[in-house]
Design a protein around this motif. Sequence first.
Motif, PDB file in Angstrom:
ATOM      1  N   VAL A  27     -42.407  44.464 -67.500  1.00  0.00           N
ATOM      2  CA  VAL A  27     -41.816  45.164 -66.348  1.00  0.00           C
ATOM      3  C   VAL A  27     -42.653  44.958 -65.089  1.00  0.00           C
ATOM      4  CG1 VAL A  27     -40.602  46.877 -67.752  1.00  0.00           C
ATOM      5  CG2 VAL A  27     -42.919  47.373 -66.965  1.00  0.00           C
ATOM      6  N   ASN A  28     -43.955  44.792 -65.230  1.00  0.00           N
ATOM      7  CA  ASN A  28     -44.777  44.504 -64.049  1.00  0.00           C
ATOM      8  C   ASN A  28     -44.504  43.110 -63.510  1.00  0.00           C
ATOM      9  OD1 ASN A  28     -47.006  46.460 -62.982  1.00  0.00           O
ATOM     10  ND2 ASN A  28     -46.896  46.853 -65.173  1.00  0.00           N
ATOM     11  N   PHE A  29     -44.304  42.147 -64.410  1.00  0.00           N
ATOM     12  CA  PHE A  29     -43.943  40.804 -63.959  1.00  0.00           C
ATOM     13  C   PHE A  29     -42.581  40.824 -63.263  1.00  0.00           C
ATOM     14  CE2 PHE A  29     -46.825  38.941 -67.435  1.00  0.00           C
ATOM     15  CZ  PHE A  29     -47.844  38.684 -66.520  1.00  0.00           C
ATOM     16  N   ILE A  30     -41.632  41.572 -63.829  1.00  0.00           N
ATOM     17  CA  ILE A  30     -40.303  41.691 -63.213  1.00  0.00           C
ATOM     18  C   ILE A  30     -40.401  42.358 -61.847  1.00  0.00           C
ATOM     19  CG2 ILE A  30     -38.070  42.853 -63.401  1.00  0.00           C
ATOM     20  CD1 ILE A  30     -38.240  42.428 -66.428  1.00  0.00           C
ATOM     21  N   LEU A  31     -41.236  43.417 -61.762  1.00  0.00           N
ATOM     22  CA  LEU A  31     -41.437  44.120 -60.494  1.00  0.00           C
ATOM     23  C   LEU A  31     -41.981  43.167 -59.433  1.00  0.00           C
ATOM     24  CD1 LEU A  31     -41.480  46.859 -58.957  1.00  0.00           C
ATOM     25  CD2 LEU A  31     -43.810  47.188 -59.811  1.00  0.00           C
ATOM     26  N   ALA A  32     -42.947  42.327 -59.828  1.00  0.00           N
ATOM     27  CA  ALA A  32     -43.532  41.369 -58.889  1.00  0.00           C
ATOM     28  C   ALA A  32     -42.497  40.342 -58.443  1.00  0.00           C
ATOM     29  CB  ALA A  32     -44.725  40.680 -59.531  1.00  0.00           C
ATOM     30  N   LEU A  33     -41.764  39.780 -59.410  1.00  0.00           N
ATOM     31  CA  LEU A  33     -40.794  38.732 -59.089  1.00  0.00           C
ATOM     32  C   LEU A  33     -39.636  39.272 -58.253  1.00  0.00           C
ATOM     33  CD1 LEU A  33     -40.707  36.821 -62.510  1.00  0.00           C
ATOM     34  CD2 LEU A  33     -41.810  36.101 -60.379  1.00  0.00           C
ATOM     35  N   PHE A  34     -39.168  40.482 -58.587  1.00  0.00           N
ATOM     36  CA  PHE A  34     -38.080  41.081 -57.818  1.00  0.00           C
ATOM     37  C   PHE A  34     -38.508  41.305 -56.368  1.00  0.00           C
ATOM     38  CE2 PHE A  34     -35.734  44.767 -56.171  1.00  0.00           C
ATOM     39  CZ  PHE A  34     -34.427  44.328 -56.355  1.00  0.00           C
ATOM     40  N   ASN A  35     -39.717  41.813 -56.186  1.00  0.00           N
ATOM     41  CA  ASN A  35     -40.199  42.082 -54.825  1.00  0.00           C
ATOM     42  C   ASN A  35     -40.497  40.807 -54.051  1.00  0.00           C
ATOM     43  OD1 ASN A  35     -40.806  45.065 -53.939  1.00  0.00           O
ATOM     44  ND2 ASN A  35     -41.120  44.992 -56.143  1.00  0.00           N
ATOM     45  N   LEU A  36     -40.684  39.695 -54.762  1.00  0.00           N
ATOM     46  CA  LEU A  36     -40.950  38.429 -54.086  1.00  0.00           C
ATOM     47  C   LEU A  36     -39.677  37.697 -53.664  1.00  0.00           C
ATOM     48  CD1 LEU A  36     -43.986  37.012 -56.098  1.00  0.00           C
ATOM     49  CD2 LEU A  36     -43.949  37.658 -53.683  1.00  0.00           C
ATOM     50  N   VAL A  37     -38.506  38.241 -54.015  1.00  0.00           N
ATOM     51  CA  VAL A  37     -37.254  37.661 -53.527  1.00  0.00           C
ATOM     52  C   VAL A  37     -37.286  37.694 -51.993  1.00  0.00           C
ATOM     53  CG1 VAL A  37     -34.754  37.968 -53.384  1.00  0.00           C
ATOM     54  CG2 VAL A  37     -35.929  38.328 -55.566  1.00  0.00           C
ATOM     55  N   PRO A  38     -37.043  36.572 -51.335  1.00  0.00           N
ATOM     56  CA  PRO A  38     -37.155  36.524 -49.863  1.00  0.00           C
ATOM     57  C   PRO A  38     -36.022  37.249 -49.163  1.00  0.00           C
ATOM     58  CG  PRO A  38     -36.346  34.429 -50.695  1.00  0.00           C
ATOM     59  CD  PRO A  38     -36.691  35.254 -51.900  1.00  0.00           C
ATOM     60  N   ALA A  39     -35.951  38.555 -49.393  1.00  0.00           N
ATOM     61  CA  ALA A  39     -34.884  39.370 -48.824  1.00  0.00           C
ATOM     62  C   ALA A  39     -35.510  40.610 -48.184  1.00  0.00           C
ATOM     63  CB  ALA A  39     -33.886  39.776 -49.912  1.00  0.00           C
ATOM     64  N   PHE A  40     -35.508  40.662 -46.880  1.00  0.00           N
ATOM     65  CA  PHE A  40     -36.069  41.800 -46.136  1.00  0.00           C
ATOM     66  C   PHE A  40     -35.239  43.051 -46.416  1.00  0.00           C
ATOM     67  CE2 PHE A  40     -37.100  44.098 -42.177  1.00  0.00           C
ATOM     68  CZ  PHE A  40     -38.450  43.850 -42.088  1.00  0.00           C
ATOM     69  N   PRO A  41     -35.846  44.232 -46.670  1.00  0.00           N
ATOM     70  CA  PRO A  41     -37.257  44.564 -46.476  1.00  0.00           C
ATOM     71  C   PRO A  41     -38.115  44.476 -47.737  1.00  0.00           C
ATOM     72  CG  PRO A  41     -36.030  46.577 -46.770  1.00  0.00           C
ATOM     73  CD  PRO A  41     -35.034  45.462 -46.920  1.00  0.00           C
ATOM     74  N   LEU A  42     -37.664  43.754 -48.781  1.00  0.00           N
ATOM     75  CA  LEU A  42     -38.526  43.528 -49.936  1.00  0.00           C
ATOM     76  C   LEU A  42     -39.774  42.764 -49.491  1.00  0.00           C
ATOM     77  CD1 LEU A  42     -35.905  42.474 -52.666  1.00  0.00           C
ATOM     78  CD2 LEU A  42     -36.970  44.721 -52.350  1.00  0.00           C
ATOM     79  N   ASP A  43     -40.808  42.803 -50.324  1.00  0.00           N
ATOM     80  CA  ASP A  43     -42.063  42.152 -49.953  1.00  0.00           C
ATOM     81  C   ASP A  43     -41.867  40.668 -49.662  1.00  0.00           C
ATOM     82  OD1 ASP A  43     -43.269  44.599 -50.387  1.00  0.00           O
ATOM     83  OD2 ASP A  43     -43.816  44.133 -52.452  1.00  0.00           O
ATOM     84  N   ALA A 102     -34.848  37.129 -41.697  1.00  0.00           N
ATOM     85  CA  ALA A 102     -35.252  37.831 -42.925  1.00  0.00           C
ATOM     86  C   ALA A 102     -34.285  38.962 -43.259  1.00  0.00           C
ATOM     87  CB  ALA A 102     -36.678  38.371 -42.770  1.00  0.00           C
ATOM     88  N   SER A 103     -33.773  39.651 -42.238  1.00  0.00           N
ATOM     89  CA  SER A 103     -32.811  40.730 -42.466  1.00  0.00           C
ATOM     90  C   SER A 103     -31.479  40.190 -42.980  1.00  0.00           C
ATOM     91  CB  SER A 103     -32.586  41.530 -41.185  1.00  0.00           C
ATOM     92  OG  SER A 103     -33.773  42.178 -40.774  1.00  0.00           O
ATOM     93  N   MET A 104     -31.080  39.030 -42.477  1.00  0.00           N
ATOM     94  CA  MET A 104     -29.849  38.405 -42.958  1.00  0.00           C
ATOM     95  C   MET A 104     -29.958  38.046 -44.435  1.00  0.00           C
ATOM     96  SD  MET A 104     -28.937  35.962 -39.678  1.00  0.00           S
ATOM     97  CE  MET A 104     -27.754  34.984 -40.596  1.00  0.00           C
ATOM     98  N   THR A 105     -31.109  37.543 -44.846  1.00  0.00           N
ATOM     99  CA  THR A 105     -31.291  37.231 -46.272  1.00  0.00           C
ATOM    100  C   THR A 105     -31.284  38.514 -47.103  1.00  0.00           C
ATOM    101  OG1 THR A 105     -33.730  37.293 -46.154  1.00  0.00           O
ATOM    102  CG2 THR A 105     -32.659  35.181 -45.705  1.00  0.00           C
ATOM    103  N   GLY A 106     -31.852  39.588 -46.548  1.00  0.00           N
ATOM    104  CA  GLY A 106     -31.850  40.873 -47.251  1.00  0.00           C
ATOM    105  C   GLY A 106     -30.436  41.401 -47.428  1.00  0.00           C
TER     106      GLY A 106
END
Length: 389
Positions: free
Chosen positions: A150-166, A189-193
Amino acid sequence: MKNSFEIGKIKGISIEINISWIVIFALLTYALATSYLPMNFEGVAATTAWMIAVIMALLFFSSVLLHELAHSLVALREGTEVKKITLFIFGGLAQIEQDADEPGKEFRIAIAGPATSLILGGVFLLAGELLARLGGPALIYVPLGYLSMVNFILALFNLVPAFPLDGGRVLRAIIWKKTKDRKKATRIASMTGTFFGYLLIFNGVFLAFSGNFLNGLWMLFIGWFITQAAQTSYQQVMMSDLFNKICVREFMTKNVVEVAYFTDIKTLTEDYFYKYKYSIFPVRRINEIMGIIGVEQVRRLDRTLWDETTVGSMAQPLGEDLVVAPGDCVSKAMEKVFRNGVGRVLVMEEGELLGIVSRTDILNYLHIHSMLGSGKDRVGLDLDKGEDR
């Protein structure tokens, strides 16, 4: 965030838990105790399953907290104030007071969270593997493997280039660095989010109609949250950039109506609230502004006491969130106006009251600006000042 309570502080950062977090914590614990653990350990005692489930849920949310704390500590190191971290239904949220003023800072703050989650995933994985090789109990190393995943999933999900994710913030930092244009970087970045959020929404609807209703509904909510956050974040950046160019001295309402500290509440109501139609007034005591008095404070007072209660005895003292200097930019006033719960700030210099800035002033300006456009010449400063102040 409303309906939250503080559980402690780390490095001066308040750690809060929102009521919605309790719901997701309970659901996660229930799912682990009644589904995950019984499926992986046939015949496990219910008491044991619930105990391990509670520990796993606590470790998972501790991981989320560490993820947000990493963002916060790097932000502090970069000179940005962080007031609090809130755990809520969608995970965690660090309240960083302002965006980074350069792409390098933005990148370092954004990448700190996923990097921490990746490290935690590695630590849980290594601990589980080591315990398994040493012949430790499966009831310990299997849950460690789950926490690693779940920590790996949390990292990968937040690394999706979609603002305001990390990942979206990392993308903004990279585009900002290359183009030297923060607005353009934020827009892309907002458009990708927004795109990613709609993708999750459509996928959630598909899952729901395919029979996987709960997972579909959850994905739909997450998609909606990301879409709204992406659009709101872009609007906030645009507002901040706009108001960074305007000085409070140019924007404020002058000749503010004050009320003397010895005025009784009945007189305040009849001669101020009803006459001027403002909801809050500064309170003057001889040569100083001692605070503010508002309708909400008076409303809570028993009417039989209005004749004998003075404004000074009920005035809310002036705090940092209620005052700005005339030389400050309007964006600083705006932050305080939308944060202090009062909806306005007093403009003061060396103890003298010069003017006031209210939430309605800001919203009126934005409305006029959106209709007339920015242009080279700033327009819309001559606002209707007769609003509910």
